[in-house]
Design an enzyme around this catalytic site. Structure first.
Site, short mmCIF file in Angstrom:
data_model
loop_
_atom_site.label_atom_id
_atom_site.label_comp_id
_atom_site.label_asym_id
_atom_site.label_seq_id
_atom_site.Cartn_x
_atom_site.Cartn_y
_atom_site.Cartn_z
NE ARG A 235 -4.99 -16.59 6.32
CZ ARG A 235 -4.02 -15.75 5.95
NH1 ARG A 235 -4.33 -14.56 5.47
NH2 ARG A 235 -2.76 -16.09 6.03
CE1 TYR B 110 -3.53 -2.54 -0.24
CE2 TYR B 110 -2.78 -3.37 1.88
CZ TYR B 110 -3.56 -3.50 0.74
OH TYR B 110 -4.36 -4.61 0.59
#
Length: 467
Positions: A433, A245
């Site tokens: 996760r 990013y």
């Protein structure tokens, strides 16, 4: 049975939720307990500035692509976020970090990602933060700008078409901003996935290069977003400088070939990050912990890509950066990796421990330099013993063997030996996760490790049986 009047609610909320007698996920003194082993570091509290984590297990930011893309609620969190993030807090995690939130509207990964560029987004964040804290956890938020990886669709949208894609560009009619995707550099050659306009599989937009004036404005927007987070009651702020990013794009010579003060040398490439850290730190109370997430390596060492661009961002660069962070006001370095180029030489979904070993190497380098900076380990942490050993003295020696990446293994082992093999690999673990699979993961880990911890009041009747 206690009378109903003793079931006290959490104060200062506009609705009733029971106040737990003991904060879930914290060890409970019980002289009758069969658990007699010492409490592992994983379940010991940690105070950072003015905030105390009830254990060392943190919920890492996870993109959910679940906010409105249009209308007055654009970028604002919803009750979905209370249902998901709140449940992690209820089940014992110490800090729950809200997913990457754009400091500018064009800084979102997708039109359905949250943001904090407008005061109108404060109440929704406060509602989520208040519930997280009502369950005894700390609330956090990851502030971000997606740069050239912005204006894409949710993954399940990208994968649902005739042409299956990992990423799909969000057009204006989907809430995207094709003409306002930005990066250190501009042009078709800077499209993240390397595909060209007209290729039906292209998944990203061509960015335009930011001007110095736009960079200066954006730095101020980071500070303003941080102020909004504090106003919303958020306890911890994390700056996102990883995974390809915008800030990561500035750090790397692969994506930053600017010739002004923001490009070229190491000092110039880290300038944007340093300015953002400085702006955020001065915009928040001294008691607010400030975290930083970086990609410790791009996994491009010794590749043709690195040779073409005169290098890449490496572990050595991350160590050099880490040594600057304590004086800038960073309290914890969240060590991740990859994401800045599709040619990276590792599959992150198969790299179960490399990031942890790099975290140990960075931590050891700081120790050798007599510097104090907390280190967070992240990346496929799924097992109780694995999480425990990352934080224990001597645990590094147990974990640093048998790795598939010989060079990382060798360097990490050397780093641990510099501290006599006794230092932990990290100070906290960040888990993502696994919490989506098992929201009760903290309680399950405690049970597997033989640690007697408090459960939420409403779940006591289904508490795991004694080992």
């Amino acid at each position: 049975m206690a009378p109903p009047s003793l079931n006290q609610g959490v104060p200062n909320l506009p609705y009733f939720t029971p106040n737990h007698a003991v904060s879930p996920g914290t060890p409970v003194p019980n002289p009758k307990s069969q658990f007699t082993a010492p409490i592992p570091t994983l379940f010991r509290p940690l105070t950072i500035r003015g905030k105390t984590l009830r254990n060392r297990i943190i919920v890492a930011p996870m993109c959910q692509y679940s906010t409105a893309a249009f209308g007055p609620d654009t970028g604002a969190l919803t009750d979905y976020h209370i249902a998901t993030l709140g449940h992690y807090a209820l089940k014992g995690s110490s800090l729950v970090i809200v997913e990457a939130s754009g400091v500018q509207s064009n800084g979102r990964i997708s039109p359905n990602c949250p943001g904090l560029w407008d005061d109108k987004q404060i109440p929704a964040l406060r509602r989520v933060s208040d519930f997280i804290k009502s369950q005894g956890a700390l609330s956090g938020i990851q502030l971000a700008h997606a740069g050239r990886k912005a204006s894409t669709t949710a993954p399940w949208v990208a994968g649902s078409g005739v042409v299956k894609k990992v990423s799909m560009r969000a057009e204006r009619d989907a809430g995207g901003w094709p003409e306002d995707v930005v990066g250190p550099m501009g042009g078709e050659s800077e499209i993240w996935d390397g595909r060209k306009e007209g290729d039906e599989k292209v998944g990203y937009w061509a960015p335009r290069g930011l001007t110095v004036e736009e960079i200066e404005t954006m730095v101020g927007d980071w500070g303003r977003a941080a102020k909004r987070a504090v106003e919303a009651g958020v306890d911890v702020i994390e700056i996102h400088a990883a995974h390809g990013y915008l800030v990561h794009q500035f750090l790397s010579p692969v994506t930053n070939r600017r010739t002004d003060r923001y490009g070229g040398s190491f000092e110039n490439r880290i300038r944007l990050l340093v300015e953002i850290i400085t702006e955020v730190r001065k915009s928040i109370p001294d008691s607010t912990p400030l975290f930083l997430r970086i990609s410790s390596t791009e996994w491009l060492e010794n590749t043709e890509i690195a040779k073409t661009f005169g290098g890449s961002w490496t572990v050595e660069d991350s160590i050099q950066l880490a040594k600057l962070l304590p004086d800038l006001g960073i309290d914890l370095l969240d060590v991740s990796s990859g994401g800045n180029h599709p040619g990276q030489q590792i599959n992150m979904f198969d790299s179960k421990d490399y990031q942890i070993k790099i975290a140990a190497r960075i931590r050891a380098a700081l120790q050798q330099n007599n510097q104090s900076l907390l280190i967070g380990a992240v990346g496929l942490i799924t097992e109780a013993e694995q999480a425990r050993d990352i934080l224990e003295e001597g645990g590094a020696t147990a974990l640093l063997n048998g790795g598939a990446n010989a060079e990382i293994e060798k360097e990490a082992l050397a780093a641990v030996k510099m501290t006599e093999g006794k230092e932990p690999m990290a100070d906290v673990v960040l888990v993502a996760r696994q919490f989506m699979r098992e929201p009760e993961w903290v309680l399950k880990v405690a049970w597997k490790l033989g640690v007697d911890v408090a459960w939420p009041s409403q779940f006591l009747r289904v508490r795991f049986p004694k080992l």
